[in-house]
Design a protein around this motif. Structure first.
Motif, mmCIF file in Angstrom:
data_model
loop_
_atom_site.group_PDB
_atom_site.id
_atom_site.type_symbol
_atom_site.label_atom_id
_atom_site.label_comp_id
_atom_site.label_asym_id
_atom_site.label_seq_id
_atom_site.Cartn_x
_atom_site.Cartn_y
_atom_site.Cartn_z
ATOM 1 N N ASN A 240 -18.416 26.805 51.842
ATOM 2 C CA ASN A 240 -19.291 26.306 50.789
ATOM 3 C C ASN A 240 -20.733 26.713 51.069
ATOM 4 N N SER A 241 -21.413 27.208 50.050
ATOM 5 C CA SER A 241 -22.771 27.722 50.226
ATOM 6 C C SER A 241 -23.740 26.641 50.705
ATOM 7 N N CYS A 270 -27.526 26.730 44.735
ATOM 8 C CA CYS A 270 -26.189 26.472 44.197
ATOM 9 C C CYS A 270 -25.266 25.837 45.234
ATOM 10 N N THR A 272 -21.607 26.416 45.837
ATOM 11 C CA THR A 272 -20.526 27.311 45.414
ATOM 12 C C THR A 272 -19.619 27.669 46.581
ATOM 13 N N ASP A 273 -18.324 27.769 46.304
ATOM 14 C CA ASP A 273 -17.371 28.211 47.326
ATOM 15 C C ASP A 273 -17.242 29.735 47.292
ATOM 16 N N ASP A 308 -25.944 31.566 42.642
ATOM 17 C CA ASP A 308 -24.641 32.022 42.174
ATOM 18 C C ASP A 308 -24.870 33.072 41.087
ATOM 19 N N VAL A 313 -22.685 35.433 45.833
ATOM 20 C CA VAL A 313 -23.682 34.413 46.140
ATOM 21 C C VAL A 313 -24.804 35.097 46.916
ATOM 22 N N LYS A 380 -18.036 36.554 46.328
ATOM 23 C CA LYS A 380 -17.266 35.295 46.355
ATOM 24 C C LYS A 380 -15.831 35.552 46.860
#
Length: 384
Positions: A240-241, A270, A272-273, A308, A313, A380
């Motif tokens: 995760n970011s 963000c 984000t995964d 993102d 990312v 990603k």
């Protein structure tokens, strides 16, 4: 006859000698029996170049370095083009980009041409081979040679990469390891003295973290060695970011460069995964944060965040200082450092690990009004 490339040069001349003239120059040198006997006894890597910095003759060591059996494919090329230097890819070729202005190779050649004397320089060269970024540390010597009424230049190349890499790794390793162990020792001393009633649990937790940091420092340098040897194994997992940034900030908080400075996370960062190697990317972010803290003035702030962009990312780390142009041009070279002799793996390892193993991209801007911003772009979905 001389031909130009038509490319407006940003440093040395882009003019080239024609293929016909190159072959004539090769024949001139080949016909010098006494010179060839001496040149052939050299055990190192050597080449003869003409006034336009093009190779017209090489010794056996040069041929063996390239793994070729015939000299013809390299005749007329410049050194950077032969070894695939990343700054020689433009239309003007080796020596003509703005980055070439700080290259020891072209500067040694130009100085020997201007003075008519022998000149030696160290050259830090980044090349691309098999899709992987690699670095060379060379000692370059350029010496004028007069043959049959023509002036050529003998280039002697000494590979000092192993020595430079060993010195840098040793100094950085011991420096960083000493920082971690000093901090651990200080916390254990406080626990032993009992001088902080009620804080024992916190000190134990901090000591545990410090010991983990020591282990990770050892692992980091093992990773760099393995990466340079092409032996680094990656472990792709979902990360995760936000957690990556938070963990990197936490681990950087104990660094000496962070004294009287703060790291903030951007409000629009963000959550984000993405699929990547968690440990490698975290080390990249930690290095970026450490560099930003070291560059910041006392009381300064560092801003970290992630954007993102859809398929990727973009992690960024910003500080308010502007790097001198001469620093920007050499930033990703392995042995270059603003921190003194024997340093210089920070930004180099960031680029090498990101681009060679995470299949991402590292860029930066450094200008007044903006400061310095490093961006690490990671897909990603890991490109398999």
């Amino acid at each position: 006859m001389q031909l130009t490339t038509g490319e407006k040069t940003k440093f040395a001349s882009a003019i080239r000698t024609s293929s016909e003239e190159i072959l004539k120059e090769y024949d001139i040198i080949s016909s010098q029996k006494f010179f060839n006997e001496i040149f052939g006894t050299l055990t190192g890597i050597a080449a003869i170049i003409n006034r336009n910095r093009q190779v017209v003759f090489v010794n056996q060591g040069f041929i063996e370095m390239l793994g070729i059996s015939d000299i013809k494919p390299v005749l007329g090329k410049r050194l950077g083009e032969i070894i695939s230097c990343i700054h020689s890819e433009g239309a003007g070729g080796c020596g003509t980009s703005v980055e070439c202005s700080v290259c020891g190779t072209v500067n040694a050649i130009l100085e020997s041409q201007n003075t008519g004397k022998r000149c030696s320089r160290e050259a830090l060269i980044t090349l691309k081979s098999g899709g992987m970024l690699k670095s060379l540390d060379l000692n370059i010597t350029s010496t004028p040679v007069n043959l049959a009424g023509h002036t050529f230049y003998a280039l002697l190349l000494q590979d000092i990469s192993s020595e430079k890499r060993r010195l840098a790794l040793e100094r950085i390793f011991f420096h960083d390891l000493l920082n971690c162990t000093t901090g651990l020792n200080g916390m254990l001393s406080l626990l032993k003295e009992g001088s902080a009633p009620g804080s024992e649990k916190h000190l134990v937790e901090m000591s545990e973290q410090a010991s983990r940091d020591i282990i990770e420092e050892i692992q980091l340098h093992r990773h760099i060695l393995a990466a340079e040897n092409g032996d680094l194994k990656i472990n792709i997992e979902t990360v995760n970011s936000s957690k990556l940034i938070d963990d990197a900030i936490t681990k950087t908080g104990f660094h000496e460069a962070g004294k009287d400075k703060k790291i903030f996370v951007a409000d629009n960062s963000c959550d984000t995964d993405l699929q990547t190697d968690r440990l490698i990317l975290q080390r990249v972010l930690i290095n970026l944060l450490k560099n930003a803290l070291e560059a910041s003035l006392e009381g300064g702030n560092v801003l970290a965040g992630a954007e993102d962009s859809g398929i990727s990312v973009k992690f960024s780390v910003k500080n308010d200082q502007v790097m001198p142009r001469v620093v920007q041009l050499q930033l990703f070279q392995r042995s270059f450092s603003t921190k003194g002799k024997g340093r210089g793996l920070g930004t180099y390892s960031i680029k090498m690990l990101t681009e060679n193993y995470l299949k991402g991209k590292v860029t930066f801007i450094s200008e007044p009004g903006t400061g310095t911003v490093f961006t690490v772009e990671i897909f990603k979905t890991f490109p398999g």
